[in-house]
Design a protein around this motif. Structure first.
Motif, mmCIF file in Angstrom:
data_model
loop_
_atom_site.group_PDB
_atom_site.id
_atom_site.type_symbol
_atom_site.label_atom_id
_atom_site.label_comp_id
_atom_site.label_asym_id
_atom_site.label_seq_id
_atom_site.Cartn_x
_atom_site.Cartn_y
_atom_site.Cartn_z
ATOM 1 N N GLY A 72 -59.956 -73.327 -41.009
ATOM 2 C CA GLY A 72 -59.931 -74.329 -42.071
ATOM 3 C C GLY A 72 -58.881 -73.956 -43.088
ATOM 4 N N TRP A 73 -58.918 -74.644 -44.226
ATOM 5 C CA TRP A 73 -57.918 -74.342 -45.255
ATOM 6 C C TRP A 73 -58.041 -72.904 -45.746
ATOM 7 C CZ3 TRP A 73 -59.654 -72.584 -49.862
ATOM 8 C CH2 TRP A 73 -60.989 -72.849 -50.194
ATOM 9 N N TRP A 74 -59.254 -72.342 -45.689
ATOM 10 C CA TRP A 74 -59.478 -70.981 -46.164
ATOM 11 C C TRP A 74 -58.848 -69.932 -45.256
ATOM 12 C CZ3 TRP A 74 -63.117 -74.354 -44.301
ATOM 13 C CH2 TRP A 74 -63.612 -74.080 -43.022
ATOM 14 N N SER A 75 -58.489 -70.301 -44.037
ATOM 15 C CA SER A 75 -57.942 -69.330 -43.090
ATOM 16 C C SER A 75 -56.481 -69.585 -42.750
ATOM 17 C CB SER A 75 -58.768 -69.342 -41.801
ATOM 18 O OG SER A 75 -58.742 -70.628 -41.194
ATOM 19 N N THR A 76 -55.821 -70.479 -43.493
ATOM 20 C CA THR A 76 -54.411 -70.706 -43.253
ATOM 21 C C THR A 76 -53.580 -69.538 -43.787
ATOM 22 O OG1 THR A 76 -54.228 -71.938 -45.330
ATOM 23 C CG2 THR A 76 -54.697 -73.202 -43.326
ATOM 24 N N GLY A 77 -52.388 -69.368 -43.237
ATOM 25 C CA GLY A 77 -51.546 -68.243 -43.619
ATOM 26 C C GLY A 77 -51.237 -68.176 -45.106
ATOM 27 N N PRO A 78 -50.760 -69.246 -45.756
ATOM 28 C CA PRO A 78 -50.462 -69.179 -47.194
ATOM 29 C C PRO A 78 -51.679 -68.857 -48.052
ATOM 30 C CG PRO A 78 -49.389 -71.081 -46.204
ATOM 31 C CD PRO A 78 -50.305 -70.522 -45.157
ATOM 32 N N VAL A 79 -52.827 -69.452 -47.729
ATOM 33 C CA VAL A 79 -54.034 -69.180 -48.519
ATOM 34 C C VAL A 79 -54.451 -67.723 -48.382
ATOM 35 C CG1 VAL A 79 -56.489 -69.723 -48.754
ATOM 36 C CG2 VAL A 79 -54.836 -71.560 -48.444
ATOM 37 N N VAL A 80 -54.413 -67.189 -47.171
ATOM 38 C CA VAL A 80 -54.791 -65.789 -46.954
ATOM 39 C C VAL A 80 -53.807 -64.857 -47.655
ATOM 40 C CG1 VAL A 80 -55.105 -64.010 -45.198
ATOM 41 C CG2 VAL A 80 -55.968 -66.319 -44.796
ATOM 42 N N LEU B 46 -61.811 -64.099 -43.423
ATOM 43 C CA LEU B 46 -62.176 -63.810 -42.035
ATOM 44 C C LEU B 46 -63.678 -63.954 -41.821
ATOM 45 C CD1 LEU B 46 -61.464 -62.867 -39.198
ATOM 46 C CD2 LEU B 46 -61.510 -60.503 -40.034
ATOM 47 N N ILE B 47 -64.463 -63.561 -42.813
ATOM 48 C CA ILE B 47 -65.921 -63.714 -42.712
ATOM 49 C C ILE B 47 -66.292 -65.189 -42.610
ATOM 50 C CG2 ILE B 47 -68.091 -63.348 -43.943
ATOM 51 C CD1 ILE B 47 -66.844 -60.828 -45.163
ATOM 52 N N LEU B 48 -65.653 -66.015 -43.417
ATOM 53 C CA LEU B 48 -65.914 -67.458 -43.332
ATOM 54 C C LEU B 48 -65.499 -68.013 -41.977
ATOM 55 C CD1 LEU B 48 -64.737 -68.582 -46.892
ATOM 56 C CD2 LEU B 48 -67.076 -68.206 -46.100
#
Length: 334
Positions: A158-166, A148-150
């Motif tokens: 981005g890829w860092w905030s997609t559901g599976p990654v989170v 969330l900070i990113l």
């Protein structure tokens, strides 16, 4: 004996309550869509949590009620609140996302329960006070919000905030919370007197970075914290194998490390060049005394034993990698 005033007793508990209110406020900010304020509220709760215990010890106002209140506040501020913030941001209406949020909150509570039980453990080694068992609750709550900070800093998904990654990130941080991995405790770090001034300058620079680039500074601090874990594991392993360094100052610990050397810490033996050189000299002595080769083998005279002993005494049998008066074990004995 001077009685302590009730105000002194209440002050640490008041700071703990403020930390809990900051954590709960993060949920309200998330529900209204202000995720930057939610992150800031949990960061404020982490700062307050680091102060209440120190102030209580400084004022000699520690109590059983304060310890229990601190654990409950940590469970809310760094377990329930971050999980709800992340759920509202990425998993709202998703049943699997709710399960992931529950897993994190439960792991925070289990981590705090284990921490409370370890406080009463009197059989821990002396070096154990320098480490936490697993990632502490404030660090875990902030690490959970790193995606969330990113997102807030970059301003887009981005890829860092997609559901599976989170979801994977949440489970990974939850696992670090309840793991046995050692992490450094800042409470036991002592700064030498000559390093105080540079440290204060560094603190000023960090404060300026937080004010100017708050999200970059917070994300960088969290990434550095993750990167320190291998060092903490290595340091804990080294201390476990060197009891002589448990209760000595840092300067003496560094001397012990230098005495053991890199090769010994890794379980390696130094090169055998010195031993080979001693053997060549012994063979040359044997040839000068007229003993040559007999049947393909070199027979060393009695004087060569004195040569070997003098070499070992002069150069140090430990430095040459030999074991004194011990036969080398066979493969079956290792």
């Amino acid at each position: 004996m001077v009685a302590r005033s009730p105000g002194v007793r209440v002050l640490p508990n008041a700071i703990t309550v403020l930390a809990m209110c900051a954590g709960l406020s993060a949920v309200q900010f998330a529900l209204s869509g202000n995720f930057a304020a939610a992150i800031a509220a949990i960061a404020v709760a982490a700062v307050l949590d680091s102060l209440d215990g120190r102030i209580a010890r400084l004022l000699d106002a520690t109590s059983k009620m304060g310890a229990e209140l601190d654990s409950l506040a940590d469970a809310i501020s760094f377990g329930v609140a971050p999980a709800l913030v992340l759920y509202v941001w990425r998993f709202e209406g998703n049943r699997l996302g709710w399960v992931v949020a529950l897993v994190f909150a439960v792991c925070i509570i289990l981590r705090l329960a284990r921490f409370n039980t370890l406080l009463d453990d009197t059989e821990q080694p002396l070096y154990a006070k320098e480490f936490f068992v697993g990632v502490p609750a404030p660090a875990g709550g902030l690490l959970l919000l790193l995606p969330l900070i990113l997102r807030v800093q970059i301003g887009r998904d981005g890829w860092w905030s997609t559901g599976p990654v989170v979801a994977v990130w949440t489970v990974a941080i939850a696992a670090l919370l309840i793991s046995r991995i050692p992490t450094l405790s800042l409470k036991t770090i002592r700064v030498p007197a000559r390093a105080v001034a540079p440290l204060l300058v560094l603190v000023g620079l960090l404060a300026a970075a937080v004010i100017t680039y708050p999200w970059v500074a917070l994300a960088s601090a969290l990434i550095i914290y993750l990167l320190h874990i291998p060092y903490a594991v290595r340091r804990s392993h080294w201390l476990a194998n060197h009891p002589e360094a448990w209760d000595v100052p840092p300067r003496e610990r560094r001397a012990i490390r230098r005495a053991h050397g890199v090769g010994r810490r890794l379980g390696l033996r130094p090169p055998m060049r010195k031993v080979a050189g001693a053997a060549r000299r012994a063979v040359s002595v044997a040839r000068r005394n007229g003993n040559g080769h007999r049947g393909g083998a070199v027979l060393l005279p009695t004087d060569s034993n004195r040569v070997r002993r003098s070499v070992l005494r002069g150069r140090g049998w430990r430095r040459t990698g030999l074991r004194r008066n011990q036969a080398r074990p066979s493969r079956g004995d290792q």
